[in-house]
Structures are given as structure tokens and as C-alpha cells.
Design a protein around this motif. Structure first.
Motif, mmCIF file in Angstrom:
data_model
loop_
_atom_site.group_PDB
_atom_site.id
_atom_site.type_symbol
_atom_site.label_atom_id
_atom_site.label_comp_id
_atom_site.label_asym_id
_atom_site.label_seq_id
_atom_site.Cartn_x
_atom_site.Cartn_y
_atom_site.Cartn_z
ATOM 1 N N ALA A 181 -6.041 -0.926 -10.843
ATOM 2 C CA ALA A 181 -6.686 0.450 -11.252
ATOM 3 C C ALA A 181 -6.899 1.324 -9.310
ATOM 4 N N GLY A 182 -8.356 1.565 -8.761
ATOM 5 C CA GLY A 182 -8.387 2.765 -8.745
ATOM 6 C C GLY A 182 -7.505 2.042 -7.470
ATOM 7 N N HIS A 183 -7.751 0.213 -6.781
ATOM 8 C CA HIS A 183 -6.838 -0.719 -5.740
ATOM 9 C C HIS A 183 -5.664 0.127 -6.098
ATOM 10 N N SER A 184 -4.728 0.440 -6.869
ATOM 11 C CA SER A 184 -3.722 0.042 -6.573
ATOM 12 C C SER A 184 -3.114 2.037 -6.467
ATOM 13 N N GLN A 185 -4.258 2.820 -7.044
ATOM 14 C CA GLN A 185 -4.232 4.447 -6.421
ATOM 15 C C GLN A 185 -4.751 4.636 -5.102
ATOM 16 N N PHE A 186 -5.715 3.999 -4.679
ATOM 17 C CA PHE A 186 -6.246 4.141 -3.753
ATOM 18 C C PHE A 186 -5.193 3.935 -2.098
ATOM 19 N N THR A 227 -11.787 1.348 -17.382
ATOM 20 C CA THR A 227 -11.512 1.964 -16.002
ATOM 21 C C THR A 227 -12.250 3.473 -16.308
ATOM 22 N N ILE A 228 -13.141 3.891 -15.307
ATOM 23 C CA ILE A 228 -13.486 4.770 -15.347
ATOM 24 C C ILE A 228 -13.345 6.602 -14.447
ATOM 25 N N ALA A 229 -12.274 7.340 -15.982
ATOM 26 C CA ALA A 229 -12.049 8.065 -14.680
ATOM 27 C C ALA A 229 -13.081 9.176 -13.985
ATOM 28 N N VAL A 230 -12.464 9.837 -13.352
ATOM 29 C CA VAL A 230 -13.138 10.151 -12.114
ATOM 30 C C VAL A 230 -12.662 11.631 -12.014
ATOM 31 N N ASP A 231 -13.300 12.482 -11.791
ATOM 32 C CA ASP A 231 -12.645 13.998 -11.423
ATOM 33 C C ASP A 231 -12.841 14.297 -10.367
ATOM 34 N N ASP A 232 -11.906 15.293 -9.464
ATOM 35 C CA ASP A 232 -12.185 15.279 -7.967
ATOM 36 C C ASP A 232 -13.065 15.825 -7.231
ATOM 37 N N GLU A 233 -13.910 16.016 -7.555
ATOM 38 C CA GLU A 233 -15.360 16.091 -6.287
ATOM 39 C C GLU A 233 -15.343 14.615 -6.084
ATOM 40 N N LYS A 234 -15.500 13.506 -7.520
ATOM 41 C CA LYS A 234 -15.771 12.369 -6.920
ATOM 42 C C LYS A 234 -14.978 11.491 -7.077
ATOM 43 N N ALA A 235 -13.146 11.770 -6.869
ATOM 44 C CA ALA A 235 -12.381 11.079 -6.596
ATOM 45 C C ALA A 235 -12.483 11.271 -5.318
ATOM 46 N N GLU A 236 -12.539 12.648 -4.550
ATOM 47 C CA GLU A 236 -12.609 12.852 -3.323
ATOM 48 C C GLU A 236 -13.627 11.799 -2.225
ATOM 49 N N THR A 237 -14.830 11.809 -2.740
ATOM 50 C CA THR A 237 -15.742 10.528 -2.486
ATOM 51 C C THR A 237 -15.370 9.344 -2.243
ATOM 52 N N SER A 245 -6.257 11.113 -12.464
ATOM 53 C CA SER A 245 -5.358 11.888 -13.110
ATOM 54 C C SER A 245 -4.117 11.836 -12.135
ATOM 55 N N ASP A 246 -3.037 12.500 -12.975
ATOM 56 C CA ASP A 246 -1.489 12.253 -12.030
ATOM 57 C C ASP A 246 -1.738 13.487 -10.918
ATOM 58 N N SER A 247 -2.314 14.538 -11.612
ATOM 59 C CA SER A 247 -2.582 15.523 -10.436
ATOM 60 C C SER A 247 -3.756 15.593 -9.445
ATOM 61 N N VAL A 248 -5.056 14.669 -9.846
ATOM 62 C CA VAL A 248 -6.093 14.401 -8.878
ATOM 63 C C VAL A 248 -5.151 13.584 -7.710
ATOM 64 N N MET A 249 -4.313 12.267 -7.872
ATOM 65 C CA MET A 249 -4.226 11.968 -7.427
ATOM 66 C C MET A 249 -3.088 12.521 -6.106
ATOM 67 N N GLU A 250 -2.308 13.910 -6.743
ATOM 68 C CA GLU A 250 -1.205 15.014 -6.166
ATOM 69 C C GLU A 250 -2.270 15.248 -5.130
ATOM 70 N N LYS A 251 -2.898 15.823 -5.101
ATOM 71 C CA LYS A 251 -4.611 16.890 -4.852
ATOM 72 C C LYS A 251 -4.406 15.880 -3.364
#
Length: 248
Positions: free
Chosen positions: A2-7, A205-215, A239-245
Motif C-alpha cells: 500500500a502506502g509504502h510501495s506507492q511512496f 487501506t484508507i483512500a486519500v484525496d489529492d490534498e491529503k496525499a500531498e501532505t 488513485s492512479d490519477s493522484v499518483m501521476e500528479k
């Protein structure tokens, strides 16, 4: 994870691994030294040291660096590192586990607490987050060593409990006390893995939006940048879109 791999995926896309190579090598060397000091300095008879060396090789750490780190374990008057785990919550209530190797508990605790506070998180008591994760052995291979079906079949034959495949990796999971045996069985078939270690895997896992993902990303990056922090695990999902951003 999850978050570890995405980071880690985002860090890789940003090219941050090259910029931080010296710091990465220092952390890998510290783990090798501690592993060698806790057991025999021979990876054949010390599973933790073997795992540490495999992780170092996966990051293309020079052989001389690895040998120096092992030798340092027997040096008189060298640093004595202590394993300390911190648990807390980040933005959006995500759970975060921070594993450290430190020669100064007070310094590390203060620095980790400051990173949590600065990014809208807070440290909790031991056990306040880890109950939401499973303690597992994980063996990682690149996606090119075999198909998802081949890896799943091999995982079952080797005594692993699960195999999760993506376009980049195969992650095989087993009980922590079976890690060495399962990894050895897989190595006989596929060669040395990228890594074989005990990890914290989120149950949900807990889904996070753009703002929380950035923090969260800034928080994870600050933790990863700390010299005493070895591993960070979190139960967020983006999400994939947040990851791309975030990767842009």
C-alpha cells in the motif's frame, strides 16, 4: 504494501533515489552492521545479515561498502544501535509505523515526533497502530523473472502463503519464522531476490484525496530522509490519477 510501495514508486519516478544514494547506502550499511553484530558475520548462518546484503545489492551498493559494514560490526568502541519502533497517525487518520536504528533514543523520538506534528499527525502508544497491520515475511522479485501464475505456483511449492504480482514486481508473503526457508527455496529456482525481509502489511487501506496525499508524501519523505529511520509503513491508498500528479 500500500502506502509504502506507492511512496517508493513516486520517489523512483522523481529520481530521488539517485540524489539520495549516499544516504540510502548509509542506512543499508547500518542495517548490515547491526545484523552482523547481532549474529554471526557470515550471511550463510545469519538470515538477517543475508537479507540486509540482498537489499544492498538490489540498490547496487558496492561490494567494498558491504564488506566494510560487516567489518565494522567487530570494531571495538563502535556505535551501539538500538531498534525502536514508533507508531502514530497521519493526515486522514492513516496509520504509520516507523522502524528506526538509533544510538540516541531521545534524539530520534524528538525528531520523529516533530515530523508527525509538522505534517498534521501525532504519535501514539506502542500497539496503537500495529494491530491494523500483519507482521509477515516478504520476498520481492522483479516482474521479469516469471509470470504471475508461475510465481504463485512457486510460492505455494516453497511454503509461502500468498503472491501479489504487478507490472513491476512479484511480492511473496509468508510467516516471519518461515522467511529464510521460503526465500532459500525460491532462490534455488529464480536466483537471488531483490529483498527478503520481515515487514508490516496493512490489513486494510484508507483512500486519500489529492490534498491529503500531498501532505502524506511530504511526511513520508521527511521520515525517509531522517538518518535514524530505516523503514516506514502506512495504510493509505491513492488513485492512479493522484499518483501521476504526485510523480509529475
Amino acid at each position: 504494501m500500500a502506502g509504502h510501495s506507492q511512496f517508493k514508486n513516486i520517489m523512483y519516478r522523481k529520481g530521488a533515489q539517485d540524489k539520495k544514494r549516499a544516504k540510502l547506502f548509509a542506512k543499508l550499511a547500518k542495517e548490515i552492521t547491526v545484523a552482523a553484530k547481532m549474529g554471526l558475520p557470515d550471511p550463510e548462518y545469519n538470515p538477517r545479515l543475508r537479507s540486509a546484503i540482498q537489499a544492498a545489492r538490489a540498490e547496487n551498493m558496492p561490494k567494498d561498502n558491504i564488506e566494510r559494514a560487516i567489518k565494522r560490526s567487530s570494531d571495538q568502541g563502535g556505535e551501539n544501535y538500538e531498534e525502536v519502533r514508533y507508531e502514530g497517525f497521519g493526515p486522514g487518520g492513516i496509520g504509520i509505523i516507523v522502524e528506526t536504528l538509533t544510538d540516541n533514543r531521545n534524539r530520534t523520538a524528538g525528531e520523529v515526533r516533530a515530523i508527525f506534528s509538522k505534517n498534521g499527525g501525532n504519535l501514539g502508544e506502542t500497539g496503537s497502530v500495529s494491530f491494523m497491520f500483519d507482521r509477515l515475511g516478504m520476498i520481492e522479485y522483479g516482474a521479469d523473472v516469471g509470470s504471475a501464475d508461475e510465481m504463485l505456483e512457486a510460492a505455494i511449492d516453497a511454503g509461502a502463503d500468498d503472491c501479489q504480482s504487478s507490472g513491476e514486481t512479484h511480492e511473496l508473503y509468508c510467516a516471519p519464522d518461515s522467511l529464510h526457508e521460503v526465500a532459500s527455496a525460491l532462490e534455488a529456482k529464480f536466483g537471488e531476490p531483490r529483498s527478503a525481509r520481515i515487514i508490516w502489511k496493512p490489513q486494510n487501506t484508507i483512500a486519500v484525496d489529492d490534498e491529503k496525499a500531498e501532505t502524506i508524501f511530504k511526511m513520508m519523505e521527511a521520515l525517509d530522509d531522517n538518518d535514524d529511520v530505516q523503514q516506514v509503513y502506512a495504510n493509505f491508498e491513492m488513485s492512479d490519477s493522484v499518483m501521476e500528479k504526485m510523480s509529475a
